[in-house]
Design a protein around this motif. Structure first.
Motif, short mmCIF file in Angstrom:
data_model
loop_
_atom_site.label_atom_id
_atom_site.label_comp_id
_atom_site.label_asym_id
_atom_site.label_seq_id
_atom_site.Cartn_x
_atom_site.Cartn_y
_atom_site.Cartn_z
N SER A 105 -21.72 50.95 51.74
CA SER A 105 -22.12 50.52 53.00
C SER A 105 -23.25 50.99 53.78
CB SER A 105 -20.62 50.77 54.13
OG SER A 105 -20.48 51.88 54.23
N ARG A 161 -26.03 49.04 52.30
CA ARG A 161 -25.95 47.64 52.83
C ARG A 161 -26.28 47.47 54.27
NH1 ARG A 161 -20.25 45.91 52.52
NH2 ARG A 161 -19.39 47.86 51.51
N ASN A 162 -26.15 48.58 54.79
CA ASN A 162 -26.58 48.47 56.34
C ASN A 162 -28.11 48.97 56.72
OD1 ASN A 162 -24.09 47.69 57.04
ND2 ASN A 162 -23.24 49.97 57.62
N GLN A 163 -28.54 49.84 55.66
CA GLN A 163 -29.99 50.20 55.66
C GLN A 163 -30.84 49.14 55.42
OE1 GLN A 163 -30.57 53.20 53.06
NE2 GLN A 163 -32.82 53.10 53.21
N TYR A 164 -30.30 48.15 54.66
CA TYR A 164 -31.18 46.95 54.31
C TYR A 164 -30.86 45.68 54.75
CZ TYR A 164 -33.38 50.05 50.80
OH TYR A 164 -34.19 51.05 50.18
N ASP A 165 -29.81 45.65 55.50
CA ASP A 165 -29.11 44.41 56.20
C ASP A 165 -28.93 43.54 55.12
OD1 ASP A 165 -28.09 42.48 57.72
OD2 ASP A 165 -30.00 41.70 58.36
N ALA A 166 -28.15 44.01 53.99
CA ALA A 166 -28.01 43.16 52.57
C ALA A 166 -26.63 43.30 52.51
CB ALA A 166 -29.00 43.93 51.58
N GLN A 167 -25.74 42.25 53.15
CA GLN A 167 -24.37 42.73 52.80
C GLN A 167 -23.88 42.43 51.32
OE1 GLN A 167 -22.39 44.25 54.78
NE2 GLN A 167 -24.37 44.45 56.05
N SER A 177 -29.76 42.46 45.21
CA SER A 177 -28.82 41.68 46.07
C SER A 177 -28.62 40.23 45.47
CB SER A 177 -29.29 41.64 47.47
OG SER A 177 -28.26 41.48 48.33
N ASP A 231 -34.21 44.28 50.13
CA ASP A 231 -34.97 44.02 51.17
C ASP A 231 -35.35 42.83 51.39
OD1 ASP A 231 -36.54 44.19 49.26
OD2 ASP A 231 -38.14 45.54 50.06
N GLU A 258 -32.85 40.20 51.07
CA GLU A 258 -31.65 39.26 51.30
C GLU A 258 -31.87 38.75 52.89
OE1 GLU A 258 -27.45 40.84 50.69
OE2 GLU A 258 -27.02 39.60 52.21
N ALA A 259 -31.85 39.44 53.82
CA ALA A 259 -31.84 38.91 55.16
C ALA A 259 -33.08 37.65 55.48
CB ALA A 259 -32.10 40.05 56.21
#
Ligand SMILES: Nc1ncnc2c1ncn2[C@@H]1O[C@H](COP(=O)(O)OP(=O)(O)O)[C@@H](O)[C@H]1O
Ligand SMILES: [Mg+2]
Length: 397
Positions: A321, A324-330, A351, A361, A363-364
């Motif tokens: 997590s 996932r949170n660091q890169y906003d990549a769930q 991702s 980096d 994904e978002a």
């Protein structure tokens, strides 16, 4: 006037069409003509037999064993040996290579991009042709998504980093989805501004191979497609599934491994003859050893036989997590090279976005782009998927 002349020149005439067809056939014919010790009528017969077997290029002969050749109608033991002997005298059939020759062979190998720069770097440029690459992991770890993006990268024109090569995909689980591949391809077309006619999707061929006999039949047929489409990648998604289905009990393990060995050797001969990458996916199982370290808690199925065949083994897992949170990549995943003779045991992240594999980096950014270009994402379905995903991963970790 000059214009008309030009048009006239570029128009394919009946005779030029005939010429191309003849040129395509000539590879095998030329090969046979160059063999001394084989009568002209025998050469004609061999040509005909090989053609009906789907072998239209001498490399197709190289992918067969003596025994397989002898089983073809009209091909004697002596003819089979004579045909295979031809490769021994050529550079590619040399038994020993000097360090320089070997290096040259390795550098001419093409590298297939994976869609994520981090993953390409891990593999020192991508997936090299001529090798066996195994992707293993729990369900939803991204194995099939990686296969899609790698396929798209094979199809891309050379000037856009692709190989312009053909691909053969053996779908053993019935999970192949043509829309998903098209979606990923349309993203590459959009972002690289590639005209539609620059990507020849006709070079992609998929076979539904739910059983082992279907796999073997498809591999026999493959030669014709490999030669015609200049295939550089053969995917089996997933390799162990039909073996697990057809050899269920523990008592059948030895037979299963023997059969697996046979299929792997068939794949090896094809990969070697045509210099193509073989990419297969595999499931994981819990390690029965109670003293297994944290890293060895799960194992790819297929045992030692598969382990020895794979040149590069990559374990795919969901990222922590924190990442996932660091890169906003769930959808972030971890990829760890667990076994390779020339690459260190290192890990990286990638991702899974709406357009297939991407860097964490990205994904978002790509999610936004998908909305912008009208590729609707069903959020409800996504949430459901997420829940299922958590349970699937919990079973493993
Ligand atoms: N259209 C899509 N957009 C974003 N992510 C997707 C899409 N399709 C699949 N995925 C991601 O891929 C995951 C499934 O990966 P997949 O490669 O099919 O798993 P497996 O390892 O079982 O082959 C899903 O959980 C989801 O995270
Ligand atoms: Mg899959």
């Amino acid at each position: 006037m000059a214009n008309t002349q030009e048009k006239e020149d570029s128009k394919p005439t009946a005779s030029s069409k005939k010429k191309t067809v003849k040129e395509e056939k000539d590879a095998l014919q030329d090969f046979l003509l160059g063999i001394t010790g084989l009568s002209d009528s025998m050469k004609k017969r061999v040509h005909k037999v090989l053609n009906t077997e789907g072998i239209i290029d001498p490399r197709g002969i190289k992918s067969l064993t003596n025994k397989q050749l002898e089983e073809l109608p009209g091909i004697t033991e002596a003819t089979a040996s004579l045909l295979l002997d031809q490769f021994k005298t050529k550079q590619e059939g040399k038994i020993f290579l000097s360090l320089e020759e070997r290096e040259e062979l390795e550098t001419v190998r093409s590298k297939i991009k994976t869609g994520a720069k981090a993953l390409d770097d891990l593999l020192q440029g991508g997936i090299p042709t001529g090798t066996f690459v195994e992707l293993y992991g729990a369900p939803q770890s991204g194995k099939t998504q990686l296969c899609y993006t790698i396929t798209a990268n094979c199809l891309l024109p050379k000037e856009y980093g692709g190989l312009e090569s053909g691909i053969i995909w053996l779908d053993t689980e019935g999970s192949f989805n043509s829309q998903r591949l098209k979606q990923i391809l349309s993203y590459y077309k959009y972002t690289h501004n590639i005209p539609d006619d620059k990507i020849d999707t006709g070079k992609f061929m998929v076979a539904a191979t739910r059983t082992l006999s279907q796999i073997e039949l498809a591999l026999k047929e493959a030669g014709r497609i490999i030669a015609k489409n200049k295939v550089k990648l053969l995917i089996v998604d997933s390799l162990m599934d039909p073996f697990r289905a057809e050899y269920g009990g523990l008592g059948q393990l030895a037979d299963r491994q023997k059969h697996l060995n046979r299929v792997l050797h068939l794949l090896m001969r094809i990969a070697e003859a045509w210099d193509l990458a073989v990419l297969y996916t595999n499931q994981v199982m819990a390690n029965p050893d109670p003293f297994a370290t944290a890293m060895d808690k799960v194992l790819p199925s297929g045992g030692f036989i598969l382990g020895h065949a794979s040149d590069i083994r990559i374990w795919l897992r969901r990222a922590t997590s924190k990442i996932r949170n660091q890169y906003d990549a769930q959808n972030a995943r971890r990829a760890l090279i667990t076994d390779c003779g020339w690459l260190p045991m290192t890990e990286t992240h990638f991702s899974l976005g709406p357009f297939g594999v991407c860097d964490v980096d990205e994904e978002a950014k790509l999610r936004d782009l998908a909305l912008e270009i009208g590729l609707g994402l069903d959020s409800e379905e996504d949430e459901l998927e997420e829940e299922e995903l958590e349970t699937e991963f919990a079973k493993i970790e």
